[in-house]
Design a protein around this motif. Structure first.
Motif, PDB file in Angstrom:
ATOM      1  N   SER A   1      18.460   5.865 -18.760  1.00 53.59           N
ATOM      2  CA  SER A   1      19.378   7.014 -18.780  1.00 53.59           C
ATOM      3  C   SER A   1      20.471   6.860 -17.736  1.00 53.59           C
ATOM      4  N   ALA A   2      20.104   6.371 -16.537  1.00 55.61           N
ATOM      5  CA  ALA A   2      21.102   6.154 -15.496  1.00 55.61           C
ATOM      6  C   ALA A   2      22.089   5.068 -15.903  1.00 55.61           C
ATOM      7  N   THR A   3      21.596   4.027 -16.566  1.00 54.00           N
ATOM      8  CA  THR A   3      22.475   2.952 -17.016  1.00 54.00           C
ATOM      9  C   THR A   3      23.478   3.466 -18.054  1.00 54.00           C
ATOM     10  N   LEU A   4      23.030   4.310 -18.960  1.00 54.62           N
ATOM     11  CA  LEU A   4      23.930   4.862 -19.982  1.00 54.62           C
ATOM     12  C   LEU A   4      25.003   5.766 -19.359  1.00 54.62           C
ATOM     13  N   ASP A   5      24.679   6.361 -18.220  1.00 56.78           N
ATOM     14  CA  ASP A   5      25.648   7.220 -17.521  1.00 56.78           C
ATOM     15  C   ASP A   5      26.458   6.459 -16.497  1.00 56.78           C
TER      16      ASP A   5
ATOM     17  N   ALA B   1       7.722   2.137 -27.900  1.00 59.91           N
ATOM     18  CA  ALA B   1       8.100   3.551 -27.726  1.00 59.91           C
ATOM     19  C   ALA B   1       9.345   3.685 -26.853  1.00 59.91           C
ATOM     20  N   CYS B   2       9.411   2.883 -25.791  1.00 60.38           N
ATOM     21  CA  CYS B   2      10.579   2.951 -24.906  1.00 60.38           C
ATOM     22  C   CYS B   2      11.815   2.381 -25.590  1.00 60.38           C
ATOM     23  N   ARG B   3      11.627   1.343 -26.445  1.00 67.64           N
ATOM     24  CA  ARG B   3      12.766   0.815 -27.178  1.00 67.64           C
ATOM     25  C   ARG B   3      13.321   1.861 -28.146  1.00 67.64           C
ATOM     26  N   GLU B   4      12.437   2.572 -28.824  1.00 68.18           N
ATOM     27  CA  GLU B   4      12.877   3.631 -29.731  1.00 68.18           C
ATOM     28  C   GLU B   4      13.571   4.753 -28.967  1.00 68.18           C
ATOM     29  N   TRP B   5      13.020   5.072 -27.791  1.00 67.36           N
ATOM     30  CA  TRP B   5      13.641   6.134 -26.969  1.00 67.36           C
ATOM     31  C   TRP B   5      15.028   5.699 -26.514  1.00 67.36           C
ATOM     32  N   ARG B   6      15.199   4.394 -26.141  1.00 67.58           N
ATOM     33  CA  ARG B   6      16.504   3.915 -25.702  1.00 67.58           C
ATOM     34  C   ARG B   6      17.528   3.989 -26.833  1.00 67.58           C
ATOM     35  N   GLU B   7      17.123   3.641 -28.065  1.00 66.19           N
ATOM     36  CA  GLU B   7      18.043   3.700 -29.192  1.00 66.19           C
ATOM     37  C   GLU B   7      18.488   5.147 -29.450  1.00 66.19           C
ATOM     38  N   SER B   8      17.536   6.081 -29.336  1.00 67.79           N
ATOM     39  CA  SER B   8      17.887   7.493 -29.530  1.00 67.79           C
ATOM     40  C   SER B   8      18.836   7.968 -28.433  1.00 67.79           C
ATOM     41  N   ALA B   9      18.574   7.536 -27.196  1.00 69.33           N
ATOM     42  CA  ALA B   9      19.439   7.939 -26.081  1.00 69.33           C
ATOM     43  C   ALA B   9      20.842   7.370 -26.244  1.00 69.33           C
ATOM     44  N   ILE B  10      20.934   6.113 -26.730  1.00 68.82           N
ATOM     45  CA  ILE B  10      22.248   5.507 -26.956  1.00 68.82           C
ATOM     46  C   ILE B  10      23.021   6.277 -28.029  1.00 68.82           C
TER      47      ILE B  10
ATOM     48  N   VAL C   1      22.643   9.470 -28.951  1.00 65.40           N
ATOM     49  CA  VAL C   1      23.035  10.786 -28.443  1.00 65.40           C
ATOM     50  C   VAL C   1      24.220  10.672 -27.484  1.00 65.40           C
ATOM     51  N   THR C   2      24.182   9.643 -26.613  1.00 66.59           N
ATOM     52  CA  THR C   2      25.282   9.460 -25.662  1.00 66.59           C
ATOM     53  C   THR C   2      26.587   9.154 -26.378  1.00 66.59           C
ATOM     54  N   ARG C   3      26.520   8.328 -27.435  1.00 61.83           N
ATOM     55  CA  ARG C   3      27.717   7.992 -28.190  1.00 61.83           C
ATOM     56  C   ARG C   3      28.303   9.231 -28.871  1.00 61.83           C
ATOM     57  N   LEU C   4      27.445  10.058 -29.463  1.00 57.70           N
ATOM     58  CA  LEU C   4      27.928  11.274 -30.117  1.00 57.70           C
ATOM     59  C   LEU C   4      28.563  12.238 -29.112  1.00 57.70           C
ATOM     60  N   ALA C   5      27.954  12.325 -27.919  1.00 59.19           N
ATOM     61  CA  ALA C   5      28.484  13.240 -26.909  1.00 59.19           C
ATOM     62  C   ALA C   5      29.852  12.795 -26.407  1.00 59.19           C
ATOM     63  N   ARG C   6      30.069  11.483 -26.346  1.00 61.26           N
ATOM     64  CA  ARG C   6      31.349  10.978 -25.847  1.00 61.26           C
ATOM     65  C   ARG C   6      32.437  11.007 -26.900  1.00 61.26           C
ATOM     66  N   LEU C   7      32.058  10.865 -28.172  1.00 58.68           N
ATOM     67  CA  LEU C   7      33.054  10.832 -29.240  1.00 58.68           C
ATOM     68  C   LEU C   7      33.404  12.201 -29.781  1.00 58.68           C
ATOM     69  N   SER C   8      32.527  13.182 -29.621  1.00 60.62           N
ATOM     70  CA  SER C   8      32.793  14.518 -30.169  1.00 60.62           C
ATOM     71  C   SER C   8      33.836  15.225 -29.330  1.00 60.62           C
ATOM     72  N   THR C   9      34.722  15.997 -29.995  1.00 60.16           N
ATOM     73  CA  THR C   9      35.774  16.755 -29.301  1.00 60.16           C
ATOM     74  C   THR C   9      35.214  18.064 -28.776  1.00 60.16           C
ATOM     75  N   ALA C  10      35.798  18.502 -27.692  1.00 59.74           N
ATOM     76  CA  ALA C  10      35.364  19.781 -27.107  1.00 59.74           C
ATOM     77  C   ALA C  10      35.796  20.924 -28.002  1.00 59.74           C
ATOM     78  N   GLY C  11      34.904  21.837 -28.233  1.00 60.75           N
ATOM     79  CA  GLY C  11      35.226  22.981 -29.065  1.00 60.75           C
ATOM     80  C   GLY C  11      36.160  23.947 -28.362  1.00 60.75           C
ATOM     81  N   THR C  12      36.755  24.823 -29.149  1.00 63.06           N
ATOM     82  CA  THR C  12      37.661  25.820 -28.597  1.00 63.06           C
ATOM     83  C   THR C  12      36.872  26.846 -27.796  1.00 63.06           C
TER      84      THR C  12
END
Length: 231
Positions: free
Chosen positions: A11-15, A35-44, A46-57
């Motif tokens: 998580s720290a590396t992704l941030d 299990a940790c590999r699956e968790w890392r893929e999910s975290a990646i 989620v992080t990508r979606l959070a960075r690409l999504s636009t801020a709402g009004t």
């Protein structure tokens, strides 16, 4: 290395932060922990979606805030008093019209002229009320005339009423005057603490400004050449 430590490091590396542990040890754990590999893929993801999504009004709260802020109580009271003054002035003008159109005043020239004088003074009183309604901060300037006229009229009306020279119907025509004087007095009270006309805000009312004959400090003339200023 346990899974919780690895996931915190991932998580720290992704941030873009320091994971706190060597990257080799993280890779070793991920290679042997599905299990940790699956968790890392999910975290990646989620992080990508959070960075690409636009801020709402953001919700507009300005209208709700301004709607909850009403006019100051003092201003609302002053507006009601001004409206009362306008009503009293209009009623006073109707008294003036009735005096000028009264048929019995035209029978005698002296009585007619006396009625005209009374109508003229009542007209002036109505104009004073309208002036105060227009300029509430000048209410105190009209009080000497309005209060003196009302006081003398009240005393004479009581005398005439006790002697039977006047009835209640005639006395009811003085109600607009009483209403206007009351509104003027209350307006004068609401203006306490505000600067008097012609004074600077923050200056105590009635303060006398002392003028001195001391010359004003010289100001530098920036437009004169250096040689002229040196002279």
């Amino acid at each position: 290395m346990d899974c919780s430590t690895v996931r915190e490091a991932v998580s720290a590396t992704l941030d873009d932060e320091d994971p706190g542990v060597p990257a080799e040890r993280i890779d070793e754990h991920l290679a042997g922990c599905a299990a940790c590999r699956e968790w890392r893929e999910s975290a990646i993801a989620v992080t990508r979606l959070a960075r690409l999504s636009t801020a709402g009004t953001p919700p507009s709260v300005g209208e709700h805030v301004f709607a909850g802020i009403g006019r100051p109580k003092r201003v609302r009271r002053r507006d009601r008093l001004r409206a009362g003054l306008v009503f009293a002035a209009v009623a006073q003008l109707s008294v003036v019209v009735s005096q000028l159109l009264a048929p019995h005043l035209a029978q005698q020239s002296s009585a007619g002229h006396l009625g005209h004088e009374t109508a003229a003074f009542n007209f002036a009183v109505a104009m004073a009320m309208l002036f105060v309604a227009w300029r509430p901060n000048r209410a105190g300037t009209q009080l000497p005339v309005l209060l003196s006229f009302t006081a003398i009229l009240a005393v004479l009306s009581i005398v005439d009423l006790l002697s039977g020279a006047v009835g209640w119907y005639r006395l009811s025509s003085h109600v607009p005057l009483l209403l206007g004087v009351l509104c003027t007095v209350l307006l004068g009270l609401t203006q306490r603490g505000t600067p008097a006309p012609g004074t600077v805000a923050g200056e105590p009312s009635g303060e006398t400004v002392v003028e001195t004959d001391a010359p004003a400090p010289p100001t530098a003339d920036k437009h004169r050449p250096p040689a002229a200023r040196a002279a």
